[in-house]
Scaffold this motif. Structure first.
Motif, mmCIF file in Angstrom:
data_model
loop_
_atom_site.group_PDB
_atom_site.id
_atom_site.type_symbol
_atom_site.label_atom_id
_atom_site.label_comp_id
_atom_site.label_asym_id
_atom_site.label_seq_id
_atom_site.Cartn_x
_atom_site.Cartn_y
_atom_site.Cartn_z
ATOM 1 N N GLY A 120 -2.571 3.473 -3.449
ATOM 2 C CA GLY A 120 -2.691 3.596 -1.994
ATOM 3 C C GLY A 120 -4.147 3.660 -1.577
ATOM 4 N N THR A 121 -4.363 3.512 -0.268
ATOM 5 C CA THR A 121 -5.734 3.564 0.258
ATOM 6 C C THR A 121 -6.041 4.919 0.883
ATOM 7 O OG1 THR A 121 -5.004 2.736 2.393
ATOM 8 C CG2 THR A 121 -5.778 1.097 0.794
ATOM 9 N N CYS A 164 -1.964 -1.498 11.296
ATOM 10 C CA CYS A 164 -0.969 -2.483 10.835
ATOM 11 C C CYS A 164 -1.558 -3.894 10.884
ATOM 12 C CB CYS A 164 0.293 -2.427 11.694
ATOM 13 S SG CYS A 164 1.280 -0.945 11.462
ATOM 14 N N CYS A 169 0.879 -1.169 0.000
ATOM 15 C CA CYS A 169 0.000 0.000 0.000
ATOM 16 C C CYS A 169 0.919 1.223 0.000
ATOM 17 C CB CYS A 169 -0.891 -0.001 1.236
ATOM 18 S SG CYS A 169 -1.846 1.510 1.396
ATOM 19 N N ALA A 219 -6.457 -0.875 4.684
ATOM 20 C CA ALA A 219 -5.217 -1.175 3.959
ATOM 21 C C ALA A 219 -5.424 -2.387 3.051
ATOM 22 C CB ALA A 219 -4.090 -1.447 4.946
ATOM 23 N N ALA A 267 -3.788 -4.453 8.005
ATOM 24 C CA ALA A 267 -3.024 -4.586 6.759
ATOM 25 C C ALA A 267 -2.536 -6.021 6.563
ATOM 26 C CB ALA A 267 -1.843 -3.609 6.766
ATOM 27 N N THR A 272 -0.870 5.794 2.741
ATOM 28 C CA THR A 272 -1.969 5.652 3.706
ATOM 29 C C THR A 272 -1.742 6.558 4.909
ATOM 30 O OG1 THR A 272 -3.397 4.071 4.843
ATOM 31 C CG2 THR A 272 -1.025 3.730 5.082
ATOM 32 N N VAL A 323 -1.304 -7.579 3.047
ATOM 33 C CA VAL A 323 -0.401 -6.457 2.779
ATOM 34 C C VAL A 323 0.845 -6.625 3.642
ATOM 35 C CG1 VAL A 323 -0.132 -3.956 3.068
ATOM 36 C CG2 VAL A 323 -2.209 -4.895 2.036
ATOM 37 N N ASP A 364 3.297 5.141 5.061
ATOM 38 C CA ASP A 364 2.429 5.965 5.900
ATOM 39 C C ASP A 364 2.804 7.443 5.825
ATOM 40 O OD1 ASP A 364 0.255 6.032 7.826
ATOM 41 O OD2 ASP A 364 1.767 6.732 9.243
ATOM 42 N N LEU A 387 3.462 -0.948 4.092
ATOM 43 C CA LEU A 387 2.575 0.230 4.135
ATOM 44 C C LEU A 387 3.431 1.488 4.091
ATOM 45 C CD1 LEU A 387 0.080 0.030 7.144
ATOM 46 C CD2 LEU A 387 -0.484 -0.105 4.728
#
Ligand SMILES: [Zn+2]
Length: 448
Positions: A308-309, A111, A60, A314, A114, A63, A119, A124, A122
Motif C-alpha cells: 500500500g501507499t 481516485c 493499492c 496511489a 490512482a 491508503t 491502479v 481506503d 484502492l
C-alpha cells in the motif's frame, strides 16, 4: 462490449507475456481471449492494441484518500520528536479539519490520481472525526464517479471521546449494511466494506469489543494499523499486558479478512499468529521511510504481504520500486519477483471481500487476464529497450515500467482512462480540489 485487438497479455501471477491476441470484454468481465475475435463479436467497440501490453490493473491495498489534499501543505506544523508527536502535530490536525466538501474533493482527486497511474482498486482507511456520519458514502460516490474499485472503512478511535468512538463503529456498520443491501438488490457495486479501527493504542477494550461485534454482525473483516511505530507495541504490553496482535486475537479480530497495516514492530510470535489466522499484512515502505518508524525486518516471514501507499498518492509502480529498493538496502533476501507477488496479492484480498455472500459459481476473479475474470485492465505504451519475457517481468517493473506508460485503464469493463485522457472531468475535479485544499489548510491552522 469492448474488443482489444492485437495486444500482448502481460500477467503478474504467474508472470508471463503472451503472443499477440485479442481480448473481448462484456458485462464487466473478460468474455474471450483468442485470435480474430472480431468475427465472433462484430458489434464490439474495437480498441486497436497495436501490439501493446494489456495487464490486470494494479491494486493499492492500504491508503488514506483523506490525505490527498495534504500534498505540499502550507501550514505551521511544530517539529516532532517522535511518531506520536507527529500524529498530534500533523495527521490528527489534518483529519479533524476535514468536512464533507473537503472529503469529497479529496476522494475524487485521490481516485483520479490512482486510475491515471494504472491502479484499478484502492483499499481506503478513512478518518474525519468532525464529519463521520455518511463519510463512507461520500467516498463511495467518488469511486463511482471515477470508476474505481475498492474497500472502504472508517478508522474508529477513542482519541475524540466515547461518542467519537461510537460514531466510528456506527459509520462502519451503516456502510457495510448499505453495501450488503445494494448487492442483495443485484446492483453491481464497485466498493465493499471493511470494519475499521485506527490503531490498538487509541482503542480501549470496550472499543475493540464493539468493533468485534460489528465484524460479526456484518460478516466483514477488520482493517487497522498495528505497530507502525514501536510506541503502539510498547503501549499494548504496558497497559494491556499483551502483544498488540494477541490483543486483537483475544477479541476475534484476526481473521482471513483482516488487514493489518504496517506491523513494523511485530515480534516473531505475532507474525506466526497472523499467519495462522491467514490475515493480511499491508506493507507501506515509502510511508515508513517518511515517518522514520523503522524497517519491517520480519516482512519475509509473513504469509500474506500486500502493498500500500498509506496515503502517499496511489502510484503502485512507484511504491513497488520503493518496496524493492528499501528491502535491498536492508540486505533482505527478497527479489523483485517476491514483491510482485505481494502487489498481486491485493487481488486475493479483493476476492475475499467481493465473494462475501456470493454463490461459489459467482465468486469473482481479480488480477488475471482470463475468461470470466473481472475486466480491470491496463493497456500500456511500453517501448522496452530489452526483451520483456516471463522471466523478467518483475525486473521490468523495478527498473523500467512506470505510470507514464499508462495508455488506457478499464475497471469492471468501463474505461476510466482512454488514450491517455481521463474519462471524467479532471479539470473540474482539480480546480475544486485546489479550492478545498486551501480551506483544509486554513481549518488545520484553526486546530493547532
Ligand atoms: Zn495507514
Amino acid at each position: 462490449m469492448t474488443l482489444f485487438e492485437n495486444v500482448r497479455v502481460l500477467s503478474f501471477n504467474p508472470p508471463s507475456v503472451s503472443p499477440a491476441t485479442d481480448v473481448a470484454v462484456e458485462d464487466g468481465k473478460i468474455a474471450a481471449i483468442g485470435q480474430a475475435l472480431a468475427e465472433r463479436y462484430p458489434q464490439a467497440e474495437k480498441v486497436a492494441g497495436g501490439g501493446r501490453f494489456l495487464s490486470p490493473g494494479l491494486v493499492c491495498s492500504h491508503t488514506h484518500l483523506y490525505s490527498a489534499l495534504a500534498r505540499g501543505m502550507i501550514v505551521d506544523i511544530k517539529p516532532s520528536k517522535d511518531f506520536a508527536q507527529q500524529l498530534r502535530n500533523l495527521w490528527w490536525r489534518l483529519d479533524r479539519a476535514i468536512d464533507l466538501p473537503i472529503l469529497e474533493s479529496s476522494a475524487l482527486a485521490g481516485c483520479a490520481d490512482a486510475v491515471m497511474s494504472g491502479v484499478t482498486s484502492l483499499v481506503d482507511h478513512h478518518a474525519s472525526p468532525e464529519a463521520i456520519d455518511g463519510s463512507l458514502s461520500v467516498i463511495r460516490k467518488a469511486y463511482e464517479e471515477i470508476g474505481l474499485r475498492g474497500l472502504l472503512c472508517y478508522e474508529t478511535t477513542d482519541r475524540n471521546g466515547d461518542e467519537g468512538s461510537r460514531a466510528g463503529v456506527r459509520e462502519n456498520v451503516r456502510f457495510a449494511k448499505e453495501t450488503a443491501a445494494d448487492r442483495a438488490a443485484g446492483k453491481a457495486v464497485l466498493t465493499e466494506a471493511c470494519i475499521g479501527g485506527h490503531a490498538p493504542f487509541t482503542l480501549g477494550d470496550g472499543d475493540l469489543a464493539a468493533l468485534a461485534d460489528a465484524v460479526k454482525t456484518t460478516g466483514r473483516g477488520f482493517h487497522i494499523h498495528v505497530a507502525e511505530d514501536k510506541y503502539d507495541a510498547v503501549d499494548s504490553r504496558h497497559r494491556h499486558g499483551l502483544d498488540p496482535i494477541a490483543r486483537l486475537d483475544k477479541f476475534g479480530l484476526l481473521r482471513p479478512l483482516s488487514i493489518i497495516g504496517h506491523g513494523v514492530w511485530l515480534t516473531e510470535s505475532e507474525v506466526a499468529l497472523m499467519n495462522e489466522r491467514d490475515a493480511f499484512l499491508a506493507h507501506n515502505a515509502r510511508s515508513n521511510m517518511n515517518n522514520a518508524v523503522g524497517y519491517n525486518g520480519l516482512l519475509t516471514k509473513h504469509r500474506n504481504v500486500v502493498l500500500g501507499t498509506d496515503g502517499m498518492g496511489a502510484d503502485m509502480l512507484e511504491e513497488f520500486k520503493f518496496a524493492v529498493f528499501r528491502h535491498r538496502e536492508s540486505q533482505g533476501p527478497w527479489w523483485p519477483g517476491e514483491f510482485l507477488a505481494c502487489m498481486d496479492r491485493g487481488n486475493r484480498l479483493l476476492e475475499r471481500y467481493f465473494s462475501i455472500g456470493a454463490k461459489s459459481a459467482e465468486k469473482p476473479v481479480f488480477g488475471k487476464v482470463e475468461t470470466g475474470a473481472a475486466a480491470d485492465l491496463v493497456l500500456w505504451d511500453y517501448e522496452t529497450p530489452t526483451p520483456l519475457v516471463a522471466d523478467n517481468v518483475a525486473g521490468h517493473l523495478a527498473f523500467g515500467l512506470s505510470a507514464r506508460s499508462v495508455n488506457s485503464v478499464m475497471v469492471a469493463g468501463r474505461f476510466a482512462v482512454r488514450d491517455r485522457s481521463p474519462c471524467f472531468d479532471a479539470e473540474r475535479i482539480g480546480a475544486k480540489a485546489r479550492e478545498q485544499a486551501q480551506r483544509l489548510w486554513t481549518r488545520m491552522g484553526d486546530r493547532a
